[in-house]
Design a protein around this motif. Sequence first.
Motif, PDB file in Angstrom:
ATOM      1  N   ASP A  29       0.839  -1.060  -0.026  1.00  0.00           N
ATOM      2  CA  ASP A  29      -0.151  -0.039   0.093  1.00  0.00           C
ATOM      3  C   ASP A  29       0.806   1.233  -0.150  1.00  0.00           C
ATOM      4  N   VAL A  30       0.413   2.252  -0.766  1.00  0.00           N
ATOM      5  CA  VAL A  30       1.162   3.699  -0.727  1.00  0.00           C
ATOM      6  C   VAL A  30       0.148   4.648  -0.040  1.00  0.00           C
ATOM      7  N   THR A  31       0.499   5.305   0.891  1.00  0.00           N
ATOM      8  CA  THR A  31      -0.607   6.217   1.421  1.00  0.00           C
ATOM      9  C   THR A  31       0.012   7.463   1.440  1.00  0.00           C
ATOM     10  N   HIS A  32      -0.758   8.754   1.403  1.00  0.00           N
ATOM     11  CA  HIS A  32      -0.267   9.971   1.608  1.00  0.00           C
ATOM     12  C   HIS A  32      -1.359  10.619   2.588  1.00  0.00           C
ATOM     13  N   ASP A  33      -0.867  11.132   3.702  1.00  0.00           N
ATOM     14  CA  ASP A  33      -1.914  11.733   4.864  1.00  0.00           C
ATOM     15  C   ASP A  33      -3.058  10.687   5.007  1.00  0.00           C
ATOM     16  N   GLY A  34      -2.465   9.436   5.284  1.00  0.00           N
ATOM     17  CA  GLY A  34      -3.304   8.488   5.872  1.00  0.00           C
ATOM     18  C   GLY A  34      -4.254   7.739   4.777  1.00  0.00           C
ATOM     19  N   SER A  62       1.047  19.796  -3.382  1.00  0.00           N
ATOM     20  CA  SER A  62       0.711  21.147  -3.116  1.00  0.00           C
ATOM     21  C   SER A  62       1.983  21.848  -2.583  1.00  0.00           C
ATOM     22  N   ASP A  63       2.060  23.228  -2.134  1.00  0.00           N
ATOM     23  CA  ASP A  63       3.253  23.600  -1.793  1.00  0.00           C
ATOM     24  C   ASP A  63       3.970  22.877  -0.535  1.00  0.00           C
ATOM     25  N   GLY A  64       5.023  22.690  -0.263  1.00  0.00           N
ATOM     26  CA  GLY A  64       5.591  22.290   0.655  1.00  0.00           C
ATOM     27  C   GLY A  64       6.163  20.748   0.231  1.00  0.00           C
ATOM     28  N   LEU A  65       6.487  20.107   1.369  1.00  0.00           N
ATOM     29  CA  LEU A  65       6.886  18.826   1.261  1.00  0.00           C
ATOM     30  C   LEU A  65       5.830  17.748   1.373  1.00  0.00           C
ATOM     31  N   GLN A  66       5.882  16.858   0.528  1.00  0.00           N
ATOM     32  CA  GLN A  66       4.667  15.883   0.602  1.00  0.00           C
ATOM     33  C   GLN A  66       5.368  14.464   0.786  1.00  0.00           C
ATOM     34  N   THR A  67       4.844  13.381   1.770  1.00  0.00           N
ATOM     35  CA  THR A  67       5.448  12.494   2.167  1.00  0.00           C
ATOM     36  C   THR A  67       4.717  11.153   1.664  1.00  0.00           C
ATOM     37  N   THR A  83       9.547  11.343  -1.095  1.00  0.00           N
ATOM     38  CA  THR A  83       8.831  12.541  -0.798  1.00  0.00           C
ATOM     39  C   THR A  83       9.014  13.535  -1.986  1.00  0.00           C
ATOM     40  N   ILE A  84       8.165  14.455  -2.035  1.00  0.00           N
ATOM     41  CA  ILE A  84       8.098  15.506  -3.287  1.00  0.00           C
ATOM     42  C   ILE A  84       8.151  16.861  -2.720  1.00  0.00           C
ATOM     43  N   ASP A  92      10.589  27.880   7.807  1.00  0.00           N
ATOM     44  CA  ASP A  92      11.336  27.338   8.848  1.00  0.00           C
ATOM     45  C   ASP A  92      11.723  25.896   8.408  1.00  0.00           C
ATOM     46  N   ASP A  93      11.757  25.578   7.019  1.00  0.00           N
ATOM     47  CA  ASP A  93      12.433  24.368   6.618  1.00  0.00           C
ATOM     48  C   ASP A  93      13.849  24.174   6.534  1.00  0.00           C
ATOM     49  N   LEU A  94      14.115  23.102   7.193  1.00  0.00           N
ATOM     50  CA  LEU A  94      15.451  22.570   7.427  1.00  0.00           C
ATOM     51  C   LEU A  94      16.409  22.769   6.381  1.00  0.00           C
ATOM     52  N   ARG A  95      15.965  22.384   5.414  1.00  0.00           N
ATOM     53  CA  ARG A  95      16.936  22.482   3.895  1.00  0.00           C
ATOM     54  C   ARG A  95      17.140  23.802   3.546  1.00  0.00           C
ATOM     55  N   ALA A  96      16.156  24.799   3.775  1.00  0.00           N
ATOM     56  CA  ALA A  96      16.409  26.328   3.553  1.00  0.00           C
ATOM     57  C   ALA A  96      17.332  26.677   4.596  1.00  0.00           C
ATOM     58  N   GLU A  97      17.495  26.474   5.874  1.00  0.00           N
ATOM     59  CA  GLU A  97      18.393  26.816   6.835  1.00  0.00           C
ATOM     60  C   GLU A  97      19.605  26.159   6.513  1.00  0.00           C
ATOM     61  N   VAL A  98      20.134  25.142   5.922  1.00  0.00           N
ATOM     62  CA  VAL A  98      21.145  24.412   5.869  1.00  0.00           C
ATOM     63  C   VAL A  98      21.660  25.265   4.571  1.00  0.00           C
ATOM     64  N   ALA A  99      20.755  25.439   3.632  1.00  0.00           N
ATOM     65  CA  ALA A  99      21.276  26.447   2.370  1.00  0.00           C
ATOM     66  C   ALA A  99      21.754  27.660   2.846  1.00  0.00           C
ATOM     67  N   LEU A 100      21.174  28.244   3.651  1.00  0.00           N
ATOM     68  CA  LEU A 100      21.549  29.558   4.025  1.00  0.00           C
ATOM     69  C   LEU A 100      22.946  29.430   4.816  1.00  0.00           C
ATOM     70  N   LEU A 101      23.062  28.576   5.896  1.00  0.00           N
ATOM     71  CA  LEU A 101      24.291  28.338   6.578  1.00  0.00           C
ATOM     72  C   LEU A 101      25.341  28.159   5.500  1.00  0.00           C
ATOM     73  N   ARG A 102      25.209  27.277   4.403  1.00  0.00           N
ATOM     74  CA  ARG A 102      26.371  27.091   3.571  1.00  0.00           C
ATOM     75  C   ARG A 102      26.582  28.228   2.616  1.00  0.00           C
ATOM     76  N   ALA A 103      25.759  29.100   2.363  1.00  0.00           N
ATOM     77  CA  ALA A 103      25.969  30.419   1.699  1.00  0.00           C
ATOM     78  C   ALA A 103      26.897  31.246   2.599  1.00  0.00           C
ATOM     79  N   GLU A 104      26.453  31.306   3.867  1.00  0.00           N
ATOM     80  CA  GLU A 104      27.270  32.180   4.858  1.00  0.00           C
ATOM     81  C   GLU A 104      28.558  31.717   4.944  1.00  0.00           C
TER      82      GLU A 104
END
Length: 119
Positions: A29-34, A62-67, A83-84, A92-104
Motif C-alpha cells: 500500500d502507498v499512502t499519503h496523509d493516511g 501542493s506547496d511544501g513537502l509531501q511524503t 517525498t516530493i 522554517d524548512d531545515l533544507r532552507a536553513e542548511v542552504a543559508l548556512l552554506r552560503a554564509e
Amino acid sequence: MSDIQMTPIGLQAGMWCARLVAVAEPQVDVTHDGAVLQGAKVQADGEGAWLMRVPVPQDTLSDGLQTYLVTDRDTGAKLGHFTILAGEIPADDLRAEVALLRAELDLLKKAFRRLAGGS
C-alpha cells in the motif's frame, strides 16, 4: 518486520518506481496523509524481483513537502517512503536553513582567504 526489500528507482513523468525483492508477489500500500493511493501496480521483473509503479495523483501535490509511505499490506511494516517538494519552501524548512548556512560559510571562507592572503 517484512520480508520485502525495496530499492527506490525514482520519479519520472508523474510515476514513482521502485524495485522490490520478495519470495512471492508483494502486496503493498502507498499512502499519503493516511489515505491509500489508487493505481499502484506491481509486476514481475525477474525471479524474486518485482517492479512497483505508483502514479502520483495531482490532488496530493501542493506547496511544501509531501511524503508518501510504502507499507507491506500483509504485515503493515514500513518498506520505505518517497517525498516530493513543490512550490514555496516554508521559512522554517531545515533544507532552507542548511542552504543559508552554506552560503554564509562560503562568504566567511572568501573573507578569510582574502585576509590571510593579504589581498
